[in-house]
Design a protein around this motif. Structure first.
Motif, PDB file in Angstrom:
ATOM      1  N   MET A   1       0.837  -1.168   0.000  1.00 23.96           N
ATOM      2  CA  MET A   1       0.000   0.000   0.000  1.00 23.96           C
ATOM      3  C   MET A   1       0.890   1.241   0.000  1.00 23.96           C
ATOM      4  O   MET A   1       1.869   1.313   0.731  1.00 23.96           O
ATOM      5  N   LYS A   2       0.547   2.191  -0.831  1.00 22.95           N
ATOM      6  CA  LYS A   2       1.344   3.408  -0.975  1.00 22.95           C
ATOM      7  C   LYS A   2       0.665   4.582  -0.270  1.00 22.95           C
ATOM      8  O   LYS A   2      -0.553   4.619  -0.107  1.00 22.95           O
ATOM      9  N   ALA A   3       1.481   5.550   0.117  1.00 23.19           N
ATOM     10  CA  ALA A   3       0.985   6.780   0.717  1.00 23.19           C
ATOM     11  C   ALA A   3       1.856   7.941   0.248  1.00 23.19           C
ATOM     12  O   ALA A   3       2.984   7.750  -0.213  1.00 23.19           O
ATOM     13  N   ILE A   4       1.301   9.134   0.375  1.00 16.97           N
ATOM     14  CA  ILE A   4       2.005  10.362   0.019  1.00 16.97           C
ATOM     15  C   ILE A   4       2.271  11.148   1.305  1.00 16.97           C
ATOM     16  O   ILE A   4       1.354  11.395   2.090  1.00 16.97           O
ATOM     17  N   VAL A   5       3.528  11.519   1.508  1.00 15.75           N
ATOM     18  CA  VAL A   5       3.913  12.369   2.636  1.00 15.75           C
ATOM     19  C   VAL A   5       4.269  13.730   2.066  1.00 15.75           C
ATOM     20  O   VAL A   5       5.079  13.823   1.139  1.00 15.75           O
ATOM     21  N   SER A   6       3.653  14.776   2.603  1.00 16.50           N
ATOM     22  CA  SER A   6       3.993  16.135   2.165  1.00 16.50           C
ATOM     23  C   SER A   6       4.552  16.911   3.358  1.00 16.50           C
ATOM     24  O   SER A   6       4.081  16.764   4.484  1.00 16.50           O
ATOM     25  N   VAL A   7       5.575  17.724   3.058  1.00 20.70           N
ATOM     26  CA  VAL A   7       6.259  18.494   4.092  1.00 20.70           C
ATOM     27  C   VAL A   7       6.442  19.911   3.563  1.00 20.70           C
ATOM     28  O   VAL A   7       6.971  20.105   2.470  1.00 20.70           O
ATOM     29  N   ILE A   8       6.007  20.900   4.345  1.00 24.87           N
ATOM     30  CA  ILE A   8       6.131  22.302   3.931  1.00 24.87           C
ATOM     31  C   ILE A   8       6.506  23.141   5.147  1.00 24.87           C
ATOM     32  O   ILE A   8       5.945  22.959   6.230  1.00 24.87           O
ATOM     33  N   GLY A   9       7.439  24.064   4.961  1.00 27.20           N
ATOM     34  CA  GLY A   9       7.799  24.983   6.033  1.00 27.20           C
ATOM     35  C   GLY A   9       9.081  25.718   5.724  1.00 27.20           C
ATOM     36  O   GLY A   9       9.686  25.531   4.668  1.00 27.20           O
ATOM     37  N   MET A  46       6.881  12.857  -0.774  1.00 27.14           N
ATOM     38  CA  MET A  46       7.482  11.520  -0.770  1.00 27.14           C
ATOM     39  C   MET A  46       6.406  10.487  -1.096  1.00 27.14           C
ATOM     40  O   MET A  46       5.297  10.571  -0.570  1.00 27.14           O
ATOM     41  N   LEU A  47       6.747   9.541  -1.955  1.00 25.36           N
ATOM     42  CA  LEU A  47       5.893   8.384  -2.185  1.00 25.36           C
ATOM     43  C   LEU A  47       6.487   7.270  -1.337  1.00 25.36           C
ATOM     44  O   LEU A  47       7.675   6.940  -1.486  1.00 25.36           O
ATOM     45  N   VAL A  48       5.702   6.740  -0.414  1.00 19.56           N
ATOM     46  CA  VAL A  48       6.208   5.732   0.512  1.00 19.56           C
ATOM     47  C   VAL A  48       5.353   4.469   0.457  1.00 19.56           C
ATOM     48  O   VAL A  48       4.169   4.513   0.120  1.00 19.56           O
ATOM     49  N   ASP A  49       5.984   3.353   0.794  1.00 19.70           N
ATOM     50  CA  ASP A  49       5.296   2.070   0.879  1.00 19.70           C
ATOM     51  C   ASP A  49       5.038   1.788   2.355  1.00 19.70           C
ATOM     52  O   ASP A  49       5.985   1.618   3.129  1.00 19.70           O
ATOM     53  N   ILE A  50       3.755   1.771   2.737  1.00 25.30           N
ATOM     54  CA  ILE A  50       3.404   1.560   4.139  1.00 25.30           C
ATOM     55  C   ILE A  50       2.892   0.142   4.407  1.00 25.30           C
ATOM     56  O   ILE A  50       2.404  -0.149   5.500  1.00 25.30           O
ATOM     57  N   SER A  51       3.027  -0.749   3.430  1.00 30.00           N
ATOM     58  CA  SER A  51       2.470  -2.100   3.573  1.00 30.00           C
ATOM     59  C   SER A  51       3.123  -2.897   4.711  1.00 30.00           C
ATOM     60  O   SER A  51       2.485  -3.779   5.279  1.00 30.00           O
ATOM     61  N   GLN A  52       4.342  -2.594   5.074  1.00 25.93           N
ATOM     62  CA  GLN A  52       5.028  -3.299   6.157  1.00 25.93           C
ATOM     63  C   GLN A  52       5.128  -2.448   7.430  1.00 25.93           C
ATOM     64  O   GLN A  52       5.850  -2.799   8.370  1.00 25.93           O
ATOM     65  N   SER A  53       4.393  -1.337   7.465  1.00 25.56           N
ATOM     66  CA  SER A  53       4.484  -0.410   8.596  1.00 25.56           C
ATOM     67  C   SER A  53       4.046  -1.044   9.905  1.00 25.56           C
ATOM     68  O   SER A  53       3.123  -1.853   9.946  1.00 25.56           O
ATOM     69  N   THR A  54       4.690  -0.638  10.973  1.00 17.46           N
ATOM     70  CA  THR A  54       4.316  -1.086  12.306  1.00 17.46           C
ATOM     71  C   THR A  54       3.178  -0.246  12.879  1.00 17.46           C
ATOM     72  O   THR A  54       2.679  -0.547  13.963  1.00 17.46           O
ATOM     73  N   LEU A  55       2.773   0.806  12.171  1.00 15.03           N
ATOM     74  CA  LEU A  55       1.685   1.692  12.615  1.00 15.03           C
ATOM     75  C   LEU A  55       0.600   1.777  11.548  1.00 15.03           C
ATOM     76  O   LEU A  55       0.876   1.637  10.358  1.00 15.03           O
TER      77      LEU A  55
END
Length: 89
Positions: A1-9, A46-55
């Protein structure tokens, strides 16, 4: 499963390292990253793979939001499918 992380500042040293360390600690793989400076503002997606996430994604969202507040950044994560639908023309 993929997710998008956005960071601004406002730009500061160590942003990518800080976010990447948090993600790695929860078994999340960064698959792609784009970052730039707009004058003194730092932006990153960031495009991240959260399929193995502990959360679960809700827990990640709260963790990243809290970390963002500590370092003066706005950090968000959402499922890729939601991101895609929101940005579809």
């Amino acid at each position: 499963m993929k997710a998008i992380v956005s960071v601004i500042g406002k730009d500061r040293k160590g942003i990518i390292a800080k976010i990447s360390t948090i993600l790695a600690a929860h078994n999340i793989n960064v698959e792609d990253i784009s970052q730039t400076l707009l004058q003194e503002y730092f932006t990153m997606i960031m495009l991240v793979d959260i399929s193995q996430s502990t959360l679960k994604i809700g827990e990640l969202k709260e963790l990243l939001k809290a970390e963002g507040e500590k370092i003066g950044m706005s950090i968000n994560i959402q499922h890729q499918e939601i991101f895609d639908v929101m940005h579809k023309i």
